[in-house]
Design a protein around this motif. Structure first.
Motif, PDB file in Angstrom:
ATOM      1  N   LYS A   7       0.733  -1.244  -0.040  1.00  0.00           N
ATOM      2  CA  LYS A   7       0.016  -0.062  -0.083  1.00  0.00           C
ATOM      3  C   LYS A   7       0.881   1.256  -0.027  1.00  0.00           C
ATOM      4  O   LYS A   7       0.368   2.155  -0.157  1.00  0.00           O
ATOM      5  N   GLN A   8       2.075   1.128   0.146  1.00  0.00           N
ATOM      6  CA  GLN A   8       3.070   2.249   0.161  1.00  0.00           C
ATOM      7  C   GLN A   8       3.319   2.490  -1.061  1.00  0.00           C
ATOM      8  O   GLN A   8       3.917   1.553  -1.960  1.00  0.00           O
ATOM      9  N   LYS A   9       3.131   3.621  -1.823  1.00  0.00           N
ATOM     10  CA  LYS A   9       3.314   3.973  -3.014  1.00  0.00           C
ATOM     11  C   LYS A   9       4.596   3.801  -3.468  1.00  0.00           C
ATOM     12  O   LYS A   9       5.052   3.005  -4.610  1.00  0.00           O
ATOM     13  N   ASP A  10       5.696   4.207  -2.793  1.00  0.00           N
ATOM     14  CA  ASP A  10       6.976   3.929  -3.457  1.00  0.00           C
ATOM     15  C   ASP A  10       7.636   2.699  -3.491  1.00  0.00           C
ATOM     16  O   ASP A  10       8.146   2.276  -4.289  1.00  0.00           O
ATOM     17  N   PHE A  11       7.148   1.862  -2.439  1.00  0.00           N
ATOM     18  CA  PHE A  11       7.682   0.399  -2.454  1.00  0.00           C
ATOM     19  C   PHE A  11       6.911  -0.285  -3.318  1.00  0.00           C
ATOM     20  O   PHE A  11       7.557  -1.147  -4.231  1.00  0.00           O
ATOM     21  N   LEU A 174       8.971  -6.062 -27.415  1.00  0.00           N
ATOM     22  CA  LEU A 174       8.422  -6.027 -26.088  1.00  0.00           C
ATOM     23  C   LEU A 174       9.301  -5.741 -24.718  1.00  0.00           C
ATOM     24  O   LEU A 174       8.914  -5.323 -23.723  1.00  0.00           O
ATOM     25  N   SER A 175      10.457  -6.542 -24.959  1.00  0.00           N
ATOM     26  CA  SER A 175      11.693  -6.458 -23.711  1.00  0.00           C
ATOM     27  C   SER A 175      11.851  -4.953 -24.017  1.00  0.00           C
ATOM     28  O   SER A 175      12.248  -4.394 -22.649  1.00  0.00           O
ATOM     29  N   SER A 176      12.087  -4.316 -25.008  1.00  0.00           N
ATOM     30  CA  SER A 176      12.340  -2.633 -25.096  1.00  0.00           C
ATOM     31  C   SER A 176      11.421  -1.897 -24.220  1.00  0.00           C
ATOM     32  O   SER A 176      11.541  -1.312 -23.419  1.00  0.00           O
ATOM     33  N   ILE A 177      10.155  -2.295 -24.708  1.00  0.00           N
ATOM     34  CA  ILE A 177       8.873  -1.656 -23.885  1.00  0.00           C
ATOM     35  C   ILE A 177       9.068  -1.794 -22.417  1.00  0.00           C
ATOM     36  O   ILE A 177       8.576  -0.927 -21.662  1.00  0.00           O
ATOM     37  N   SER A 178       9.199  -2.982 -22.026  1.00  0.00           N
ATOM     38  CA  SER A 178       9.277  -3.368 -20.774  1.00  0.00           C
ATOM     39  C   SER A 178      10.391  -2.452 -19.859  1.00  0.00           C
ATOM     40  O   SER A 178       9.875  -1.965 -18.965  1.00  0.00           O
ATOM     41  N   PHE A 179      11.287  -2.266 -20.378  1.00  0.00           N
ATOM     42  CA  PHE A 179      12.362  -1.319 -19.701  1.00  0.00           C
ATOM     43  C   PHE A 179      11.942   0.014 -19.660  1.00  0.00           C
ATOM     44  O   PHE A 179      12.123   0.662 -18.644  1.00  0.00           O
ATOM     45  N   VAL A 180      11.608   0.592 -20.850  1.00  0.00           N
ATOM     46  CA  VAL A 180      10.835   1.916 -20.696  1.00  0.00           C
ATOM     47  C   VAL A 180       9.667   2.109 -19.673  1.00  0.00           C
ATOM     48  O   VAL A 180       9.869   3.150 -18.768  1.00  0.00           O
ATOM     49  N   LEU A 181       8.967   1.078 -19.678  1.00  0.00           N
ATOM     50  CA  LEU A 181       7.890   0.879 -18.675  1.00  0.00           C
ATOM     51  C   LEU A 181       8.460   1.236 -17.270  1.00  0.00           C
ATOM     52  O   LEU A 181       7.802   2.088 -16.414  1.00  0.00           O
ATOM     53  N   SER A 182       9.217   0.353 -17.073  1.00  0.00           N
ATOM     54  CA  SER A 182       9.945   0.310 -15.764  1.00  0.00           C
ATOM     55  C   SER A 182      10.671   1.662 -15.377  1.00  0.00           C
ATOM     56  O   SER A 182      10.562   1.936 -14.312  1.00  0.00           O
ATOM     57  N   ALA A 183      11.285   2.279 -16.544  1.00  0.00           N
ATOM     58  CA  ALA A 183      11.808   3.621 -15.999  1.00  0.00           C
ATOM     59  C   ALA A 183      10.951   4.502 -15.617  1.00  0.00           C
ATOM     60  O   ALA A 183      10.898   5.516 -14.887  1.00  0.00           O
ATOM     61  N   ILE A 184       9.721   4.334 -16.548  1.00  0.00           N
ATOM     62  CA  ILE A 184       8.691   5.550 -16.213  1.00  0.00           C
ATOM     63  C   ILE A 184       7.941   5.393 -14.778  1.00  0.00           C
ATOM     64  O   ILE A 184       7.701   6.298 -14.161  1.00  0.00           O
ATOM     65  N   SER A 185       7.858   4.114 -14.373  1.00  0.00           N
ATOM     66  CA  SER A 185       7.417   3.833 -13.188  1.00  0.00           C
ATOM     67  C   SER A 185       8.394   4.170 -11.953  1.00  0.00           C
ATOM     68  O   SER A 185       8.025   4.843 -10.944  1.00  0.00           O
ATOM     69  N   GLU A 186       9.570   4.093 -12.065  1.00  0.00           N
ATOM     70  CA  GLU A 186      10.777   4.573 -11.146  1.00  0.00           C
ATOM     71  C   GLU A 186      10.816   6.225 -11.009  1.00  0.00           C
ATOM     72  O   GLU A 186      11.360   6.655 -10.007  1.00  0.00           O
ATOM     73  N   LEU A 187      10.217   6.734 -12.197  1.00  0.00           N
ATOM     74  CA  LEU A 187      10.306   8.291 -11.902  1.00  0.00           C
ATOM     75  C   LEU A 187       9.511   8.860 -10.915  1.00  0.00           C
ATOM     76  O   LEU A 187       9.859  10.073 -10.346  1.00  0.00           O
ATOM     77  N   PHE A 188       8.589   8.001 -10.407  1.00  0.00           N
ATOM     78  CA  PHE A 188       7.448   8.501  -9.276  1.00  0.00           C
ATOM     79  C   PHE A 188       7.990   7.896  -8.177  1.00  0.00           C
ATOM     80  O   PHE A 188       7.237   8.101  -7.232  1.00  0.00           O
ATOM     81  N   ILE A 189       9.128   7.326  -7.930  1.00  0.00           N
ATOM     82  CA  ILE A 189       9.253   6.769  -6.777  1.00  0.00           C
ATOM     83  C   ILE A 189      10.374   7.953  -5.810  1.00  0.00           C
ATOM     84  O   ILE A 189      10.971   8.651  -6.507  1.00  0.00           O
ATOM     85  N   LYS A 190       9.902   8.237  -4.580  1.00  0.00           N
ATOM     86  CA  LYS A 190      10.793   9.102  -3.897  1.00  0.00           C
ATOM     87  C   LYS A 190      11.826   8.126  -3.172  1.00  0.00           C
ATOM     88  O   LYS A 190      11.439   7.689  -2.115  1.00  0.00           O
ATOM     89  N   ILE A 191      13.274   8.133  -3.610  1.00  0.00           N
ATOM     90  CA  ILE A 191      14.134   7.591  -3.024  1.00  0.00           C
ATOM     91  C   ILE A 191      15.083   8.583  -2.287  1.00  0.00           C
ATOM     92  O   ILE A 191      15.492   9.349  -2.841  1.00  0.00           O
TER      93      ILE A 191
END
Length: 425
Positions: A7-11, A174-191
């Motif tokens: 439930k923690q957004k960053d995690f 598809l592998s290329s797209i998966s890495f891009v999607l992963s990068a986009i999700s990581e943009l919103f993490i507060k580390i």
């Protein structure tokens, strides 16, 4: 298992991003192996490509460890996931325009992805422990293990279906797209910023920080213990599951392809279910004791497993089915316990290593355990060919028991120090 951490957004964003990139990575690795076999008919060539890919790890791990601790971890992991997406996209375009990929190009692709993975893992090593509290690390590592194992199970199935229907081109895209999607999700993490960059980047600063990472490994008995255990596991137990049980199943027990496939499925299921089945037990036992107990149980089960392919045991029954069923049951339990041991070891590592030194320490750990995988496979592969498989399994068990005896005191003393610190607090 408690799923409150999700439930923690960053995690949750971190785990989702890791899952997406893991599936993409595993899909392209699986598909590339099929593609190389298809165009060359040689498993040796693909094995050679994988062997070459270990060179960047040997050469760049110390550099990656220091850089992982120097630079902003969020920017690093986002950038590297984008780079992976671009690399795979470029190779997809090459395939589309030329109609194929040469072995040389595949070798280049594997090496490039290996280089980015080394730097990515270095930066990523401190992210999970920086997002959760110390008393949540066990839960966080259990959830991480569950989700990553889901990815490990699903990715080859998805890759096989897609490769059979659409070919390597679709996998690369598809592998290329998966890495891009992963990068986009990581943009919103507060580390949290736990990196420690020197005022002036130089060879001297690099050497100083590299030696700082090596010194903490030398001086901290618990860290060197974890590296030692991880190395021994990959050296002696890895070949048992990677080579030994395959050899025993096909050559000694003479199981059918369907029976062997079912065995592999049971082993995968055990690793997937371990956090769910053992979650309650994991929470109740101190981390050092849990690690010690887990490895002890694994060693005992390996000794029991050695009985199954012995000629005396096989002659006691009319068919090999009893040994096959016994192998299924013991392998399932071993899979559960190995996963618990890995969770415990990972949690221990996260608790002990300072976040600002995590990159350097984790790369040394990963390098040590990775280098000994091919060494163990080579040595034990030869042993399975020249002596009785039961004896080889016993050797694996004895190596693990010796390691447990050597490291028992260090593991249990960690729990005592934790109790003392809790009492003082």
């Amino acid at each position: 298992m408690n799923f409150k951490l999700m439930k923690q957004k960053d995690f949750s964003l971190l785990i989702l991003g890791k899952l997406v990139s893991l599936v993409g990575s595993n899909m392209q690795q699986f598909a590339l192996s099929l593609y190389v076999l298809e165009i060359t008919g040689s498993a040796t060539i693909f094995a050679s490509i994988l062997s070459v890919s270990i060179l960047p790890r040997l050469l760049l791990s110390p550099i990656a460890g220091v850089f992982g601790d120097w630079f902003n971890r969020k920017k690093t992991i986002v950038l590297l996931d984008f780079i992976n997406g671009i690399i795979l996209g470029i190779f997809a375009l090459i395939y589309i325009t030329s109609g194929s990929l040469t072995v040389f190009l595949i070798c280049i692709l594997v090496i490039l992805l290996e280089i980015t993975e080394i730097f990515f893992n270095s930066a990523m090593s401190a992210v999970l422990p920086s997002l959760v509290k110390k008393d949540q690390l066990m839960e966080a590592n259990s959830l991480n293990s569950l989700v990553m194992n889901i990815g490990n199970v699903l990715s080859p199935i998805i890759a096989a279906i897609l490769y059979d229907g659409l070919g390597i081109k679709a996998i690369l895209i598809l592998s290329s797209i998966s890495f891009v999607l992963s990068a986009i999700s990581e943009l919103f993490i507060k580390i949290p910023n736990t990196h420690k960059k020197p005022e002036k980047i130089s060879i001297k600063a690099f050497k100083t920080d590299l030696m700082e990472g090596i010194d903490i490994i030398r001086s901290n008995r618990l860290i060197s213990t974890m590296i030692g255990l991880g190395t021994i596991i990959n050296f002696s137990i890895g070949p048992l599951f990677g080579i030994g049980l395959i050899y025993i199943s096909k050559e000694v027990l003479k199981v059918s392809d369907m029976q062997f496939g079912f065995y592999q499925m049971v082993l995968s299921a055990s690793m997937l279910l371990a956090p769910l089945i053992c979650g309650g037990i994991i929470k109740k036992i101190k981390i050092g004791r849990l690690t010690h107990i887990s490895f002890t149980v694994i060693a005992v089960l390996i000794f029991v497993m050695s009985i199954l392919p012995s000629s005396i045991f096989l002659r006691s029954f009319n068919s090999n089915m009893v040994s096959y069923i016994g192998l299924l049951i013991i392998s399932f339990i071993v899979g559960l316990v190995v996963t618990v041991a890995n969770i415990a070891l990972g949690t221990l590592f996260n608790q002990v290593v300072p976040l600002e030194l995590m990159g350097r320490t984790s790369t040394v750990y990963n390098l040590a355990v990775t280098v000994f995988i091919p060494v163990g496979q080579m040595i034990f592969g030869i042993l399975y060919d020249i002596i009785n498989p039961s004896v080889v399994i016993i050797i694996s068990g004895f190596i693990l028991m010796i390691a447990i005896a050597l490291y028992k005191k260090t593991l249990l003393s960690y729990d005592e120090r934790e109790l003392e610190s809790e009492f003082e607090a």
